[in-house]
Write an enzyme that holds these catalytic residues in place. Structure first.
Site, PDB file in Angstrom:
ATOM      1  N   LYS A   1      41.615  43.137  34.880  1.00 58.47           N
ATOM      2  CA  LYS A   1      40.717  42.142  35.481  1.00 58.47           C
ATOM      3  C   LYS A   1      40.114  41.279  34.385  1.00 58.47           C
ATOM      4  O   LYS A   1      39.746  41.790  33.317  1.00 58.47           O
ATOM      5  CB  LYS A   1      39.614  42.896  36.245  1.00 58.47           C
TER       6      LYS A   1
ATOM      7  N   SER B   1      35.675  42.137  44.373  1.00 57.57           N
ATOM      8  CA  SER B   1      36.040  41.037  43.512  1.00 57.57           C
ATOM      9  C   SER B   1      37.352  41.249  42.735  1.00 57.57           C
ATOM     10  O   SER B   1      37.937  40.268  42.278  1.00 57.57           O
ATOM     11  CB  SER B   1      34.913  40.766  42.511  1.00 57.57           C
TER      12      SER B   1
ATOM     13  N   SER C   1      34.096  46.701  44.374  1.00 62.70           N
ATOM     14  CA  SER C   1      35.116  45.723  43.989  1.00 62.70           C
ATOM     15  C   SER C   1      36.479  46.296  43.626  1.00 62.70           C
ATOM     16  O   SER C   1      37.437  45.541  43.506  1.00 62.70           O
ATOM     17  CB  SER C   1      34.620  44.877  42.819  1.00 62.70           C
TER      18      SER C   1
HETATM   19  N1  GLN Z   1      31.092  42.647  46.776  1.00 60.78           N
HETATM   20  C1  GLN Z   1      30.031  43.155  45.968  1.00 60.78           C
HETATM   21  C2  GLN Z   1      29.237  42.012  45.399  1.00 60.78           C
HETATM   22  O1  GLN Z   1      29.507  40.921  45.707  1.00 60.78           O
HETATM   23  C3  GLN Z   1      30.561  44.054  44.926  1.00 60.78           C
HETATM   24  C4  GLN Z   1      31.066  43.388  43.735  1.00 60.78           C
HETATM   25  C5  GLN Z   1      31.569  44.340  42.697  1.00 60.78           C
HETATM   26  O2  GLN Z   1      31.741  45.521  42.947  1.00 60.78           O
HETATM   27  N2  GLN Z   1      31.768  43.807  41.521  1.00 60.78           N
HETATM   28  O3  GLN Z   1      28.334  42.189  44.644  1.00 60.78           O
END
Ligand code: GLN
Length: 486
Positions: free
Chosen positions: A77, A152, A176
């Site tokens: 990532k 994400s 994410s």
């Molecule tokens: N969807 C969650 C957020 O927007 C988690 C994001 C993540 O785990 N990096 O914060």
């Protein structure tokens, strides 16, 4: 070759049936062929990958140590540093930021012989649940090209799902790794907080962030964890514990295992998720598990707690992006204040700005007792509720997501987007390990996943339980049909 697991690929290399260069070239070609459509990669590191592969082939020829992840292709990532490569975090702010050091993750992967294929797409600074908030382009879901892959870490998960790589890495602050894995029918793992070094991961919510692997099967997750689950002196939150063995003394049955299910909390599930979840519980039961009802009603507050704590931590973590030390400096700036103000205004996307403002608000002197401190208190209650639950069961299970993958641009209300994390954030709030495992499809052929949580540091047992569940459920369709070809 794309149908092989990471373990199989490594073994073919060790048995000298495939060279590292052959494996690497094969997956780079798949990326070349399919990624124009999917858009998983922000940056493909072909040269670097082939160089590593050549060196590895030499080593094997000379009988030198090749490492336990030898010749396994990996996607990273793009919020995790690779020395000398650009780390964009999918933000316009960092399009020129070249990492001056390696993350501990990459350090370990390369020393164990893994081959890094490239850097993958994400919601900007890992804030989002759909990959639509990448400032470059959205990634598509290999199961349904009009749908999001989740986020994400959508780039890494879509890439593993379409078999452009057998292993990907993401960061999981609130889900994410697990949510996109659920949307793309791959296995996503969030280790116990502190088990995997975060050194070199661009911080979002430091008390919640964990790096986690994504694979096509749970055993590959075990292999990766054996390599990366170790102490790191450069990360003050890294646990100083010995590395663990995941792939020996595997769990053979669910006999004598108690599975806690928070039935009351799960009352209003979406019907297709419900049906699949009940079927998954039935499989556990048939294989000896005892299902017990536990009370985790407090989890209804977890989204609220998460979005106070995560934004508070993000607002301080992102203060370093000031146009001076990191990232792009606004060309329109004339004074020092302009540099800060305009660089941030031009560099950050809308969601990131929203979170910085929210975080600054909940930490401000007038409101911190009402929001930040209150959220910390409820966080402690959630930790305690899990501890109570685990005094009566071995694992807690829920669905991985409240719904299946959705179409691009279909979620307009930010709160609806935040609700995507309903079942994943509790693990980050409590610091416990959790895994999302493919468990079927809805009537539109969209993937559904089952989630298991374990007490802190029960990572080995959890990955083994996931592996057994995966074996018992034995899904027929594993690879998205569009990509199930050479
Ligand atoms: N969807 C969650 C957020 O927007 C988690 C994001 C993540 O785990 N990096 O914060």
């Amino acid at each position: 070759m794309y149908r092989k697991s990471a373990i199989e690929l490594r073994d073919l290399f060790l048995e000298k049936k495939l060279t590292a260069v052959e494996i690497t070239t094969y997956f780079l070609n798949r990326i070349e062929k399919y990624d124009r459509e999917l858009k998983c990669y922000i940056n493909v590191l072909s040269k670097r990958a082939l160089n590593t592969a050549k060196k590895l082939d030499e080593k094997l020829k000379n009988n030198e140590r090749v490492g336990r992840l030898a010749a396994i292709p990996i996607a990273i990532k793009d919020n995790i540093h690779i020395l000398d490569e650009i780390t964009t975090c999918a933000s316009q702010f960092l399009t020129n930021y070249r990492a001056p050091f390696n993350s501990t993750l990459v350090e370990i992967l390369e020393s164990e012989g893994a081959i890094i294929l490239g850097k993958t797409n994400l919601d900007e600074f890992a804030m989002g649940s759909s990959c639509e908030d990448s400032s470059f382009f959205p990634t598509k879901n290999p199961w349904n090209l009009s749908c999001v892959p989740g986020g994400s870490s959508g780039g890494s998960t879509a890439s593993v799902s379409a078999r452009l790589t057998p292993i990907g890495f993401g960061s999981d602050t609130g889900g994410s790794v697990r949510q996109p894995s659920a949307f793309c029918s791959v296995v996503g793992y969030k280790p116990s907080y502190g088990r995997v070094s975060r050194y070199g991961l661009v911080a979002f919510g430091s008390s919640l962030d964990q790096i986690g692997p994504i694979a096509t099967n749970a055993k590959d997750i075990g292999l990766i964890m054996e390599a990366i689950g170790k102490h790191c002196k450069k990360d003050s939150t890294s646990l100083n514990l010995p590395q663990e063995i995941y792939l020996e003394n595997m769990l053979e049955s669910f006999k004598n295992i108690k599975i806690g299910v928070p039935f009351h909390f799960l009352e209003n599930l979406n019907p297709s998720i419900r049906k699949n979840f009940d079927a998954s519980l039935e499989i556990l039961k048939q294989n000896g598990a005892e299902i017990i009802d536990i009370n985790l009603d407090i989890l209804k507050y977890s989204i609220a707690v998460y979005y106070v704590i995560a934004t508070a931590e993000a607002s301080t973590n992102l203060a370093r992006f000031d146009g001076i030390r990191y990232g792009k400096r606004s060309k329109n700036a004339k004074t020092l204040n302009d540099i800060y103000k305009l660089s941030r205004e031009e560099g950050f996307g809308e969601e990131v700005k929203k979170r910085i403002m929210l975080g600054t608000y909940v930490l401000s002197s007038g409101y911190k007792n009402a929001y930040y401190k209150k959220a910390q208190k409820v966080r402690t209650m959630i930790i305690k509720a899990f501890a109570d639950a685990f005094s009566t069961c071995d694992f807690v299970c829920t669905p991985a997501t409240p719904n299946t993958c959705f179409e691009f641009d279909s979620i307009k209300n930010p709160i609806d987007m935040y609700r995507q994390d309903l079942f994943t954030v509790p693990a980050n709030i409590a610091g416990i390990p959790a895994i999302s495992i493919p468990s079927g499809f809805d009537k539109d052929n969209k993937p559904i996943a089952f989630q298991m949580f374990a007490p802190q540091l029960h990572d080995v047992r959890l990955v083994q339980a996931a592996s057994l569940f995966e074996k018992k459920i034995n899904l027929k369709l594993k690879i998205p049909p569009l990509f199930d070809k050479e």
